[in-house]
Write a protein that holds these residues in place. Structure first.
Motif, short mmCIF file in Angstrom:
data_model
loop_
_atom_site.label_atom_id
_atom_site.label_comp_id
_atom_site.label_asym_id
_atom_site.label_seq_id
_atom_site.Cartn_x
_atom_site.Cartn_y
_atom_site.Cartn_z
N UNK A 162 19.84 7.17 -9.71
CA UNK A 162 19.62 5.57 -9.90
C UNK A 162 20.02 5.23 -8.76
N UNK A 163 19.03 3.76 -8.84
CA UNK A 163 19.33 3.13 -7.15
C UNK A 163 19.79 1.75 -7.78
N UNK A 164 21.39 1.50 -7.63
CA UNK A 164 21.64 0.59 -7.91
C UNK A 164 21.69 -0.88 -7.25
N UNK A 165 21.18 -2.52 -7.58
CA UNK A 165 20.93 -3.83 -6.63
C UNK A 165 19.66 -3.26 -6.05
N UNK A 166 18.60 -2.26 -6.51
CA UNK A 166 17.72 -2.08 -5.81
C UNK A 166 16.25 -2.81 -6.23
N UNK A 167 15.94 -3.55 -5.97
CA UNK A 167 14.33 -3.84 -6.38
C UNK A 167 13.01 -2.86 -6.28
N UNK A 168 12.44 -4.00 -6.72
CA UNK A 168 10.71 -3.21 -6.39
C UNK A 168 9.84 -3.58 -5.17
N UNK A 169 10.94 -4.90 -5.18
CA UNK A 169 10.00 -5.46 -3.72
C UNK A 169 10.88 -5.24 -2.34
N UNK A 170 11.94 -4.57 -2.24
CA UNK A 170 12.27 -3.76 -1.45
C UNK A 170 11.55 -2.78 -0.97
N UNK A 171 11.35 -1.80 -2.51
CA UNK A 171 10.14 -0.81 -2.31
C UNK A 171 9.15 -1.63 -1.44
N UNK A 172 8.44 -2.20 -1.18
CA UNK A 172 7.41 -2.76 -0.80
C UNK A 172 7.16 -3.07 0.29
N UNK A 173 8.48 -3.86 0.67
CA UNK A 173 8.84 -4.25 1.76
C UNK A 173 9.44 -2.74 2.71
N UNK A 174 9.81 -2.13 2.46
CA UNK A 174 10.46 -0.45 2.87
C UNK A 174 8.90 -0.27 3.18
N UNK A 175 8.07 0.11 2.50
CA UNK A 175 7.20 0.99 2.71
C UNK A 175 6.13 0.05 3.45
N UNK A 176 6.09 -1.61 3.53
CA UNK A 176 4.81 -2.10 4.42
C UNK A 176 5.55 -2.00 6.37
N UNK A 177 7.44 -1.95 6.15
CA UNK A 177 7.49 -1.74 7.45
C UNK A 177 7.49 -0.55 8.27
N UNK A 178 7.56 -0.12 7.30
CA UNK A 178 7.36 1.93 7.97
C UNK A 178 5.75 1.73 8.14
N UNK A 179 4.92 1.87 7.65
CA UNK A 179 3.56 1.44 7.94
C UNK A 179 3.45 1.10 8.82
N UNK A 180 3.29 -0.22 9.46
CA UNK A 180 3.71 -1.02 10.72
C UNK A 180 3.63 -0.44 11.98
N UNK A 181 5.17 0.39 11.39
CA UNK A 181 5.95 1.79 12.83
C UNK A 181 4.82 2.74 13.05
N UNK A 182 4.00 3.04 11.42
CA UNK A 182 3.48 4.04 11.72
C UNK A 182 1.96 3.50 12.46
N UNK A 183 1.32 2.22 12.13
CA UNK A 183 0.36 1.74 13.28
C UNK A 183 0.96 2.35 14.47
N UNK A 184 1.93 1.13 14.97
CA UNK A 184 2.43 1.09 16.32
C UNK A 184 2.64 1.95 16.81
N UNK A 185 3.27 3.46 16.18
CA UNK A 185 3.13 4.84 16.79
C UNK A 185 1.94 4.78 17.51
N UNK A 186 0.76 4.91 16.11
CA UNK A 186 -0.61 5.50 16.52
C UNK A 186 -1.16 4.49 17.42
N UNK A 187 -0.91 3.47 18.05
CA UNK A 187 -2.17 2.90 18.29
C UNK A 187 -1.24 3.68 19.84
N UNK A 188 0.06 3.61 19.50
CA UNK A 188 1.22 4.21 21.36
C UNK A 188 -0.02 5.26 21.84
N UNK A 189 0.32 5.90 20.54
CA UNK A 189 -0.04 7.68 21.09
C UNK A 189 -1.91 7.55 21.46
N UNK A 190 -2.72 6.68 20.59
CA UNK A 190 -4.24 6.68 21.02
C UNK A 190 -3.53 5.81 22.90
N UNK A 191 -3.50 5.19 22.84
CA UNK A 191 -3.45 4.72 23.99
C UNK A 191 -2.67 5.35 25.52
#
Length: 275
Positions: A162-191
């Motif tokens: 159980x995650x105390x004081x954890x909201x679903x918005x925190x999860x979506x923000x974390x997922x968006x942050x991870x997606x942004x990092x993954x896209x940035x890494x992918x862009x660097x690898x492509x370049x």
């Protein structure tokens, strides 16, 4: 029909139509505007109240974290299993990274018709009440999943917290942050891959130019060596020069000198006073 009134000049005026025209710019029109504003304000207040109610409900919700998702389990099966303990709002399962995924056996792939289903590494389950989420986490953590014995995850264990004081918005923000990092890494690898490709192509062009220069030099050197070998051949092997001889008559000057009379030495000595 409106009533007609007679004026002093004898003209008739339709009093009903005039009242209707006056009402368009009178107090009833202002009342319509006020009613429209009141409707928009009531609509905004209802929307605000609905958002506040949803926020209050979201504060009452609890989220459980699953650190491991058994193979062949998806969100549908997970909802079927956990919904018997309480009402579930949302489920999110993180897809497994194909680079770190352990390949399945060839026999299993053949049995499934060559299709390899999507695997999941971790998941989050949102219950309608925090008390239910706490109860489920404390009750199921470390226990056998069970269910039907024919299921592939029957003997797997729950890894739930159980995650105390954890909201679903925190999860979506974390997922968006991870997606942004993954896209940035992918862009660097492509370049980086593009730079390596351009560097490789430039080196290939240079090597082609150098090889063509070497081929021309080799051809030139070969021609020079062939010309030197032809000039250094021995006389027997060289082509002999043909010299033609033509018969000639004896020169006239030679005959004249032989036929001319010569003086004796005694006469010459007497003339020049020699002894």
């Amino acid at each position: 029909m409106g009533e007609k009134e007679h004026t002093d000049n004898g003209e008739t005026i339709n009093s009903g139509e005039e009242e209707q025209e006056v009402n368009l710019v009178g107090p009833p029109y202002e009342e319509k505007q006020k009613s429209g504003k009141e409707k928009s304000e009531s609509r905004k207040s209802k929307k605000k109240q609905r958002l506040l109610e949803e926020a209050a409900k979201a504060n009452q919700r609890g989220i459980c974290y699953l650190s491991r998702i058994p193979p062949h389990m998806d969100h549908v099966k997970l909802r079927q299993i956990l919904s018997q303990y309480g009402e579930i709002q949302r489920i999110y399962l993180a897809p497994e990274d194909p680079a770190t995924r352990v390949p399945r056996k060839i026999e299993n792939r053949k049995r499934d018709g060559g299709f390899q289903e999507q695997g999941f590494s971790e998941g989050w389950v949102e219950f309608s009440k925090k008390s239910v989420a706490k109860k489920v986490a404390n009750m199921l953590n470390g226990e056998q999943i069970g269910g039907r014995k024919r299921s592939s995850f029957y003997y797997d264990l729950w890894n739930i917290k159980y995650l105390s004081k954890f909201k679903w918005d925190d999860l979506t923000a974390e997922i968006a942050y991870k997606n942004a990092i993954r896209e940035q890494k992918l862009a660097l690898e492509i370049s980086a891959a593009k730079r390596e490709r351009d560097f490789y192509l430039s080196k290939v062009d240079k090597s082609r130019a150098l090889s063509s220069i070497e081929e021309r030099l080799k051809k030139k050197q070969k021609v020079q060596e062939e010309s030197q070998t032809h000039s250094e051949q021995p006389g027997s092997q060289q082509v002999k020069k043909v010299i033609r001889q033509f018969p000639q008559k004896q020169p006239v000057t030679d005959n004249a000198t032989q036929a001319r009379p010569r003086l004796s030495k005694d006469i010459l000595a007497g003339v020049f006073g020699g002894s």
